[in-house]
Design an enzyme around this catalytic site. Structure first.
Site, short mmCIF file in Angstrom:
data_model
loop_
_atom_site.label_atom_id
_atom_site.label_comp_id
_atom_site.label_asym_id
_atom_site.label_seq_id
_atom_site.Cartn_x
_atom_site.Cartn_y
_atom_site.Cartn_z
CD GLN A 10 -2.64 -6.45 -5.52
OE1 GLN A 10 -3.84 -6.48 -5.31
NE2 GLN A 10 -1.84 -5.60 -4.90
CB SER A 92 -5.50 -13.24 -4.86
OG SER A 92 -6.22 -12.15 -4.32
CG LEU A 93 -4.84 -10.22 -9.39
CD1 LEU A 93 -4.93 -10.12 -10.91
CD2 LEU A 93 -4.03 -9.06 -8.86
NE ARG A 117 -10.56 -9.19 -6.12
CZ ARG A 117 -9.36 -9.59 -5.74
NH1 ARG A 117 -8.29 -8.93 -6.18
NH2 ARG A 117 -9.20 -10.62 -4.93
CG HIS A 200 -7.23 -12.65 0.46
ND1 HIS A 200 -8.29 -12.98 -0.36
CD2 HIS A 200 -6.19 -12.33 -0.36
CE1 HIS A 200 -7.90 -12.88 -1.62
NE2 HIS A 200 -6.65 -12.48 -1.64
CD GLN A 249 -10.22 -14.09 -4.51
OE1 GLN A 249 -10.12 -12.88 -4.45
NE2 GLN A 249 -9.88 -14.80 -5.57
#
Length: 308
Positions: A10, A92-93, A117, A200, A249
């Site tokens: 992101q 991340s994503l 998510r 996170h 994660q």
């Protein structure tokens, strides 16, 4: 030449992302159409000509960034065939994008997972936020988090991006405390980021539990490229373990600095950021300056790309 494909998280999004691929390549159009069908709404229209505030909603931006990255991969496969690269890494994503590109998970499942998510994350820990701390080492930032947690609440390491750029996550009161502590330790800046939830961190536990339930019947296969995990900083091949790490994660920190160092030691000579933006190129330049990197995500730079 040993190559690495990197997949962004992101923050890289913009209106118009992927539109030129959609208009010029059948393989890219098929990716965007599949994502639209999987989500039951025209995400592609939002990406190409929508409102940036709506696109930036977590449940929209996560599948959008993935769609752009995977559409880029589809075009490269159309032009050059497989294999395209040696290693893949995501931020991340971006791990989901990387695994979709590496045939570990289907495009339809990836789109649906990322929408959920994002939705689950957006409804968790409304009192949370995210702060970037510049100019301190990761060990110093861990000490900042430890001190800022003494008032009660959560302050945790979210992203270890590169030397001097570490992101923390937690309750707003703790981040406010962390700002003062970080500056007293010599931080150049402590900057709140435009993220309304504590990504996170342990505050994402409700999102983790909801996504675990949603993903329980979704299967992951062995990736066709060497995949390094944000969570373990190791190359992972087992589909079920990868699935469990993706769920872990959500509440764990992203170890991108360590990922970059491990990949450099593994012999990577050229890196490409696949999809929108050059954020990871910038991070890799600071982590492993000897590895050249560039973006591939537009009609122009796909046509200029020559497979190593």
């Amino acid at each position: 030449m040993t190559t690495l494909f990197m997949f962004p998280g992101q923050g890289s999004q913009k209106i118009g992302m992927g539109k030129d691929l959609y208009e010029n390549f059948k393989s890219a159009k098929e990716v965007f159409d599949t994502v639209d069908d999987s989500l039951n709404f025209k995400l592609s229209k939002l990406m190409f000509e929508g409102d940036i505030a709506e696109l930036t909603l977590t449940q929209n931006v996560q599948p959008a960034l993935m769609a752009h990255s995977v559409a880029t991969i589809a075009v490269l496969e159309e032009k050059f065939g497989e294999p395209l690269t040696d290693y893949v890494v995501g931020h991340s994503l971006g791990e989901f994008s990387a695994l979709c590109a590496a045939k570990s998970i289907s495009l339809k499942d990836t789109a649906r997972i990322l929408q959920k998510r994002g939705l689950y994350m957006s409804t968790s820990a409304k009192d949370g936020g995210v702060m970037a701390i510049l100019g301190l080492t990761v060990d110093q930032v861990k000490e900042v988090c430890k001190e800022a947690s003494k008032i009660g609440g959560v302050c945790e390491l979210a992203n270890d991006n590169c030397d001097g750029q570490v992101v923390i996550s937690g309750n707003k009161k703790n981040l406010e405390a962390a700002e003062g502590i970080a500056k007293s330790m010599g931080a150049k800046r402590a900057l709140m980021l435009p993220v309304s939830v504590a990504v996170h961190s342990s505050l994402m536990k409700p999102a983790q539990e909801e996504l675990t339930e949603f993903m329980k019947d979704i299967k992951f296969a062995k990736p066709i490229y060497k995949f390094i995990s944000n969570n373990t900083n190791e190359f992972e091949t087992d589909g079920e373990k990868i699935k469990s790490l993706l769920l872990k994660q959500i509440t764990a920190s992203v170890r991108f600095r360590e990922n970059g160092m491990t990949l450099a030691k593994s012999g990577v000579k050229q890196a490409y950021e696949i999809g929108c933006g050059e954020v990871l190129c910038g991070l890799l330049k600071r982590i492993a300056p000897d590895i050249p990197s560039q973006n591939i995500g537009t009609y122009e730079n796909i046509n200029n790309y020559k497979k190593a």
